[in-house]
Design an enzyme around this catalytic site. Structure first.
Site, PDB file in Angstrom:
ATOM      1  N   GLU A 197      -1.113  -5.339  -2.407  1.00 20.75           N
ATOM      2  CA  GLU A 197      -2.426  -5.887  -2.050  1.00 20.75           C
ATOM      3  C   GLU A 197      -2.675  -7.303  -2.594  1.00 20.75           C
ATOM      4  O   GLU A 197      -3.525  -7.490  -3.475  1.00 20.75           O
ATOM      5  CB  GLU A 197      -3.536  -4.926  -2.492  1.00 20.75           C
ATOM      6  CG  GLU A 197      -3.461  -3.592  -1.762  1.00 20.75           C
ATOM      7  CD  GLU A 197      -4.563  -2.618  -2.158  1.00 20.75           C
ATOM      8  OE1 GLU A 197      -5.326  -2.919  -3.086  1.00 20.75           O
ATOM      9  OE2 GLU A 197      -4.649  -1.551  -1.525  1.00 20.75           O
TER      10      GLU A 197
ATOM     11  N   GLU B 217      -0.546   3.428   1.066  1.00 20.63           N
ATOM     12  CA  GLU B 217      -1.697   4.040   0.374  1.00 20.63           C
ATOM     13  C   GLU B 217      -2.706   4.493   1.404  1.00 20.63           C
ATOM     14  O   GLU B 217      -2.976   3.781   2.375  1.00 20.63           O
ATOM     15  CB  GLU B 217      -2.420   3.039  -0.540  1.00 20.63           C
ATOM     16  CG  GLU B 217      -1.735   2.731  -1.830  1.00 20.63           C
ATOM     17  CD  GLU B 217      -2.594   1.823  -2.728  1.00 20.63           C
ATOM     18  OE1 GLU B 217      -3.840   1.819  -2.605  1.00 20.63           O
ATOM     19  OE2 GLU B 217      -1.991   1.106  -3.532  1.00 20.63           O
TER      20      GLU B 217
HETATM   21  O1  IFM Z   1      -6.732   2.434  -6.854  1.00 23.80           O
HETATM   22  C1  IFM Z   1      -6.559   1.471  -5.873  1.00 23.80           C
HETATM   23  C2  IFM Z   1      -5.148   0.947  -5.876  1.00 23.80           C
HETATM   24  O2  IFM Z   1      -4.785   0.459  -7.119  1.00 23.80           O
HETATM   25  C3  IFM Z   1      -5.012  -0.174  -4.871  1.00 23.80           C
HETATM   26  N1  IFM Z   1      -5.488   0.243  -3.574  1.00 23.80           N
HETATM   27  C4  IFM Z   1      -6.772   0.888  -3.493  1.00 23.80           C
HETATM   28  C5  IFM Z   1      -6.849   2.025  -4.494  1.00 23.80           C
HETATM   29  C6  IFM Z   1      -8.238   2.675  -4.431  1.00 23.80           C
HETATM   30  O3  IFM Z   1      -9.227   1.750  -4.716  1.00 23.80           O
END
Ligand code: IFM
Length: 456
Positions: free
Chosen positions: A163, A361
């Site tokens: 990210e 994710e």
């Molecule tokens: O916990 C975070 C992760 O570290 C990065 N992506 C989003 C998740 C939820 O907010």
């Protein structure tokens, strides 16, 4: 057709969010350790000093992964554990932790997917300017080369950066994340460029130092736009919106959460033209070889996707963002529940860039607790995952090359500025005792994995 027999079902975590052991075995401070010292920066002054104590409990956690039936585990490596000064002398005790973790995963038939950077920059490098300093791209390449050489055959799948949008905007724009700075457009765009260049140099370093069959990609995020209806004009409007660069995001001057700003350079070797027309003289200096380095060929695209917005045609060849319905479903953290995003976003990514995709994710924060019967009945998480999986399956049936899915997150963990208030895990963690309890969703996910999605 539904899920291919080689589709990968996994779960993900990150180092600072679960490991703890913040000063053990030679690890130095990361910018998140320091952020947690700042009054008011994190909910209830929580810190990642102990977190889920995964550094000590990793064997128990791998056993739980095995109990769930996970085929792969995506974790991240803590840079200050490997290089306490950020560069230079390697801390072999820190490296040993990841070697042991990977060995344990492999012994249990769980494929390790390693992310090199999930936000815990060594504090020492922050004092040298962090990602504002162009040298950061070489620091990162050195770190990437060292990790891949050390892990050798143990790891065949890497992600460079998690990210970049959050590193850039939340870390240096809104200041909600470490290092907690509120800089302006010029700095943000410079950091963005250095993150891109770091990614490219890391891809080169991984290929040069990893095993002969090593594979690499990165794991950005963005809002997943989907059409309000299946009419051709709404589908076209969605594509237009997804590929656009806009300045509108939460009322700020800069939207780093679009798809193309960070991904066109990686896959097409250039920034979208609109970046130049919108930001003109604020754009960073691009050195001669930069775009070539940034657009190193990768093996796959990782994407973190949680939600999105419905788009419709404005009837004039443009697009409109739809207002959400009154009382729309949302998670404990108030994120909208929009399963369609995992159908349409990967479809549009594949259309523009032609790369295979891992959903790196996806999941939700939920109000979970241990019930009187000692179990955690998180039916909302089951329903959420079920809805998202149905849409992911549709995407695959339509020909979108999704190769695997990593649920966020294996364990409840340190949710950055929200501390431990938010629970994203398949596994409940009692932070006082470090007792783990498989939630109902973990058992449900286990059945999905066993049937390779046929139960959906
Ligand atoms: O916990 C975070 C992760 O570290 C990065 N992506 C989003 C998740 C939820 O907010």
């Amino acid at each position: 057709m539904s899920f291919n027999s080689d589709f990968i079902w996994g779960a993900a975590t990150s180092s600072y969010q679960i490991e703890g052991a913040y000063k053990e075995d030679g690890k130095s401070l990361s910018i998140w350790d320091v952020m947690c010292e700042k009054p008011g920066a994190v909910f209830d002054s929580h810190t990642g000093k102990i977190a889920c104590d995964h550094y000590h409990l990793y064997k128990e956690d791998v056993q739980l992964m095995k109990d769930i039936g996970l085929q792969a585990y995506r974790f991240s490596i803590s840079w200050p554990r490997i290089f306490p000064s950020g560069t230079g002398k390697i801390n072999s005790k820190g490296m040993d932790f990841y070697k042991k973790l990977c060995d344990n995963l492999l012994e249990n038939n769980i494929t390790p997917f390693a992310t090199l950077f999930h936000w815990d920059l060594p504090y020492e490098l922050y004092t040298k300017g962090g990602f504002l300093n162009r040298d950061s791209t070489d620091w990162f390449a050195e770190y990437a080369a060292t990790v891949t050489k050390e892990l050798g055959d143990r790891v065949q799948h890497y992600f460079t950066i998690n990210e970049p949008q959050c590193i850039q905007y939340l870390g240096y724009g809104s200041g909600e994340h470490a290092p907690g700075l509120k800089t302006g457009l010029r700095d943000l765009l410079l950091i963005g460029h250095h993150l891109l260049l770091s990614h490219g140099k890391a891809v080169q370093a991984i290929r040069a130092n990893g095993s002969s069959s090593v594979q690499v990609g990165w794991a950005p995020t963005c809002s997943g736009l989907y059409p309000a209806t299946e009419k051709a004009e709404d589908i076209a409007a969605t594509e237009m919106a997804q590929f656009d660069v806009t300045t509108e995001y939460n009322g700020t001057e800069f939207n780093s959460f679009g798809l193309t700003y960070f991904n066109d350079p990686v896959y097409l070797g250039k920034y979208p033209d609109k970046m130049f027309s919108l930001f003109g003289e604020y754009m960073p200096k691009i050195e001669q070889e930069d775009m070539k380095i940034i657009s190193q060929k990768v093996d796959y695209h990782g994407h973190n996707v949680y939600n999105g917005v419905a788009i419709k045609s404005d009837g004039k060849g443009g697009y409109l963002y739809c207002k959400r319905d009154i009382g729309y479903p949302h998670t404990a953290m108030n994120w909208p529940v929009t399963p369609e995003c995992v159908r349409w976003l990967p479809k549009n990514i594949a259309k523009r860039y032609g790369v295979p995709i891992y959903i790196t994710e996806n999941g939700l924060s939920n109000q979970d607790w241990v019930a009187l019967d000692g179990k955690v009945h998180d039916s909302t998480r089951i329903d959420f995952l079920h809805r998202y999986f149905i849409q992911m399956k549709k995407a695959i049936e339509e020909g979108t090359p999704i190769k695997g899915y990593f649920q966020w997150s294996l364990l409840d963990n340190f949710e950055w500025s929200n501390g431990y208030k938010e629970r994203f895990g398949l596994i409940y963690v009692d932070y006082e005792t470090q007792k783990r309890t498989l939630k109902d969703s973990a058992l449900w996910y286990s059945d999905v994995i066993k049937s390779n999605g046929d139960t959906l």
